[in-house]
Enzyme design. Structure first.
Site, short mmCIF file in Angstrom:
data_model
loop_
_atom_site.label_atom_id
_atom_site.label_comp_id
_atom_site.label_asym_id
_atom_site.label_seq_id
_atom_site.Cartn_x
_atom_site.Cartn_y
_atom_site.Cartn_z
N LYS A 78 -24.78 -24.12 35.90
CA LYS A 78 -25.64 -23.44 36.87
C LYS A 78 -27.04 -24.05 36.78
CE LYS A 78 -26.90 -18.60 37.91
NZ LYS A 78 -26.84 -17.22 37.37
N SER A 153 -25.16 -14.03 40.99
CA SER A 153 -25.87 -15.22 41.41
C SER A 153 -25.22 -16.55 41.02
CB SER A 153 -27.28 -15.20 40.83
OG SER A 153 -27.24 -15.34 39.43
N SER A 177 -24.19 -11.41 37.14
CA SER A 177 -24.21 -12.70 37.84
C SER A 177 -23.10 -13.69 37.47
CB SER A 177 -25.56 -13.38 37.63
OG SER A 177 -26.49 -12.85 38.54
#
Lengths: 519, 97
Positions: A78, A153, A177
């Site tokens: 990420k 997210s 997330s």
């Protein structure tokens, strides 16, 4: 199916036997990225050359006798995780050209294990969101239905794993997330116990709940990755001196004697009918596998989102204060020394709040100049942050400001205590708690973007474990209207083994995790 | 909880965010909605409850007080990120008038 669709366990077996090389595996992933990422848009940066170099090195090291389950395994991180000499943006324009000067601890550990970094995945800006629509670089699309969001997210990471662009991915989970997008994309996502894996080198959001974790194709793979990235780190004072177990070697085959708590509050209003039915079927299956299902109650979890959206923005307003246009990131500051001298010579205009100063200068037909240090702060941040980051910074600033601190922040911290005590009490009676991960299947892109409150309520089932620092995993539990549905297991602090056991036994008895989206 | 335009401006100023009038208007409404939802916390009985700031149970975690050398390349990479550098130091606009 190409090599890119292999799990860590399958790929490492083939690598060990010499049936494939890491270079072949890495090339298969890079090809897949080229073929499908134009549609999915999961990645912000692809490190093709670096990845091939690392893969070659992994193959050489293997020849020299190096071993390990992650040696030569390609993964995606990420983009709020620092990767040395690789662009790291947190999906924000304020870090558009930021090159991380060092590796996060978890990246260092993966490097040491010989894993191959393929690229960086999209996310909601600074991990603020549940859809990736808050990314400054565009939305990631759900591989199961490109008109839907992948969740967030860590939506880029989950979509990349679901569409086999990599063997596994790293995400971060602050209030769901990792679990939320894992559920929407039909993959396995684990939020470890707070402090189990180091936060050093993560771009901080909410320091009291942030934790990095794996997104994988199977529970076994999650166990392999977590074992590698977990452990005490002197650069993160919240990581305790606690041994990391060999999760994979300690998997149990049966659920006999396991007590699993079902909180009735999570199955009431607000839960989509199809999701409810799917999760209830999964509970029946787990019962058939020998577990004892116990009804429990967590009455204060309904306040989880309200608590979370005070504590999180408060910590964000503090953590994001570092983006001020001085040391790194987008800066409104002018760099030429002559301008600097001129600005100092002039008597700076008195500061007007906010856009007012700019609006008035424009009215007077003046050029928008950056004269004072205050101008640098105000403009760099006003231009660099996207809408959701601004909203959260302001919400936190408000909650922490004089006159409101006790009513909002302190009260939220107290309700947090009650939520934690409730979880701990229940977890002293059951081995783990089972809930749906999300209340609906993945929603349509654009559906909720103008309603921040609706987006915040996406986190309704996942914030509790974050506030209490408990480990939680989301695993595929079936499909509703052709879209994946996830179930969440929450365990005791540092009790990852228990939730992995239950998750693995269920996974082995079902085939949801083997289903692939058609792209 | 309805935030006035003046309050929103004050908050944005505290947060060092230069916002346009359009942004102020939009965020003002959205933040009022969110605060309206959060207000339900006022109804929770928290008398005698201690606030939680962190969940690790760890206290006073110390590192040895010693200077560690920082990799020269990492130093130069870190400095390279700043918009204005002089003599290997990050330059800012004057702080004192």
């Amino acid at each position: 199916m190409g090599l890119n669709s292999l799990t860590i366990k399958e790929a490492s077996k083939k690598l060990k036997k010499g049936e494939i090389t890491s270079v072949e595996l890495t090339k298969a992933c890079l090809k897949r990225i080229k073929d499908v990422d134009g549609k999915v848009k999961a990645l912000l940066t692809v490190c093709e050359d670096e990845a091939l170099n690392e893969a070659e090195m992994a193959d050489k090291q293997r020849k020299k006798g190096k071993k390990g389950d992650l040696l030569g395994i390609p993964y995606i991180a990420k983009d709020n995780i620092m990767t040395k000499e690789v662009r790291t943006t947190a999906a924000s324009k304020i870090l558009d050209n930021y090159i991380a000067p060092y590796d996060a601890t978890i990246i260092k550990k993966l490097k040491k294990a010989g894993a191959v970094l393929l690229g960086k995945a999209n996310l909601d800006e600074f991990a603020h969101g549940a859809s990736t629509e808050n990314s400054a670089y565009g939305t990631t699309h759900n591989p199961w239905d490109l008109t839907r969001v992948p969740g967030g997210s860590s939506g880029g990471s989950a979509a990349a794993v679901a569409s086999d662009m990599c063997v596994f991915a790293l995400g971060t989970d602050t209030g769901g997330s990792i679990r939320h997008p894992a559920s929407f994309c039909g993959v396995v996502g684990t939020k470890p116990t707070y402090g189990r894996a180091s936060r050093f080198g993560l771009i901080a959001m909410t320091s009291s709940t942030d934790v990095p974790g794996p997104i994988t194709k199977t529970v076994e793979d999650t166990a392999i990755v977590l074992k590698t990235i977990a452990g005490q780190d002197r650069n993160d004072a919240t990581t305790p001196d606690k041994a990391v177990p060999d999760y994979l070697g300690s998997f149990k085959k049966s659920l006999k004697g396991q007590k699993i708590g079902i909180p009735r509050e999570f199955f009431s209003k607000g839960l989509d009918k199809n999701v409810k039915e799917t999760v209830e079927e999964a509970i029946e299956k787990i019962k058939d596998l020998g577990a004892e299902i116990i009804n429990i109650s967590l009455p204060h979890t309904k306040y989880g989102v309200a608590v979370y959206y005070i504590i999180t923005p408060s910590e964000i307003s503090s953590n994001l204060a570092r983006f001020d246009g001085i040391r790194y990131g987008h800066s409104a500051s002018t760099t030429s020394p002559s301008t600097f001298a001129k600005a100092s010579a002039d008597k700076p205009a008195p500061l007007l709040p906010l856009g007012l100063a700019r609006d008035r200068r424009k009215e007077r037909g003046e050029k928008d100049e950056v004269k004072t240090l205050m101008d640098v702060y105000m403009k760099s941040r006003g231009e660099g942050f996207g809408p959701e980051a601004k909203r959260r910074i302001m919400l936190g600033t408000y909650a922490l400001s004089a006159g409101y601190f006790d009513a909002y922040y302190l009260q939220a911290q107290k309700v947090r205590t009650i939520i934690i005590e409730e979880f701990d009490e229940v977890l002293s009676q059951v081995d783990c708690i089972l809930t749906p991960t999300t209340s609906t299947i993945a929603f349509k892109i654009g559906e909720q973007i103008d309603d921040p409150l609706a987006m915040y309520l996406e986190d309704i089932f996942v914030t509790g474990a974050s506030l209490a620092g408990l480990p939680a995993i989301s695993i595929p539990a079936g499909f509703a209207k052709g879209m994946p549905v996830g179930l969440q297991l929450i365990g005791q602090r540092f009790g990852e083994q228990t939730i992995f056991n239950v998750a693995n036994t269920y996974e082995q008895a079902t085939s949801w995790h083997t289903k692939k989206p058609k792209l | 909880m309805k935030l006035s335009n003046k309050e929103i401006k004050h908050i944005a100023n505290l947060a060092r965010l230069e916002l346009t009038e359009k942004e102020l208007d939009k965020y003002g409404k959205q933040l009022s909605d969110v605060l309206g939802y959060i207000d339900q916390l006022q109804g929770v009985d928290t008398i005698g409850v201690e606030p939680t700031a962190q969940v690790t149970g760890l206290t006073n975690v110390f590192n040895e007080d010693k200077v560690c050398a920082w990799d020269k390349n990492e130093v130069s990479e870190a400095l390279k990120q700043a918009p204005d550098i002089e003599k290997n130091q990050v330059k800012v606009k004057r702080v004192l008038e």
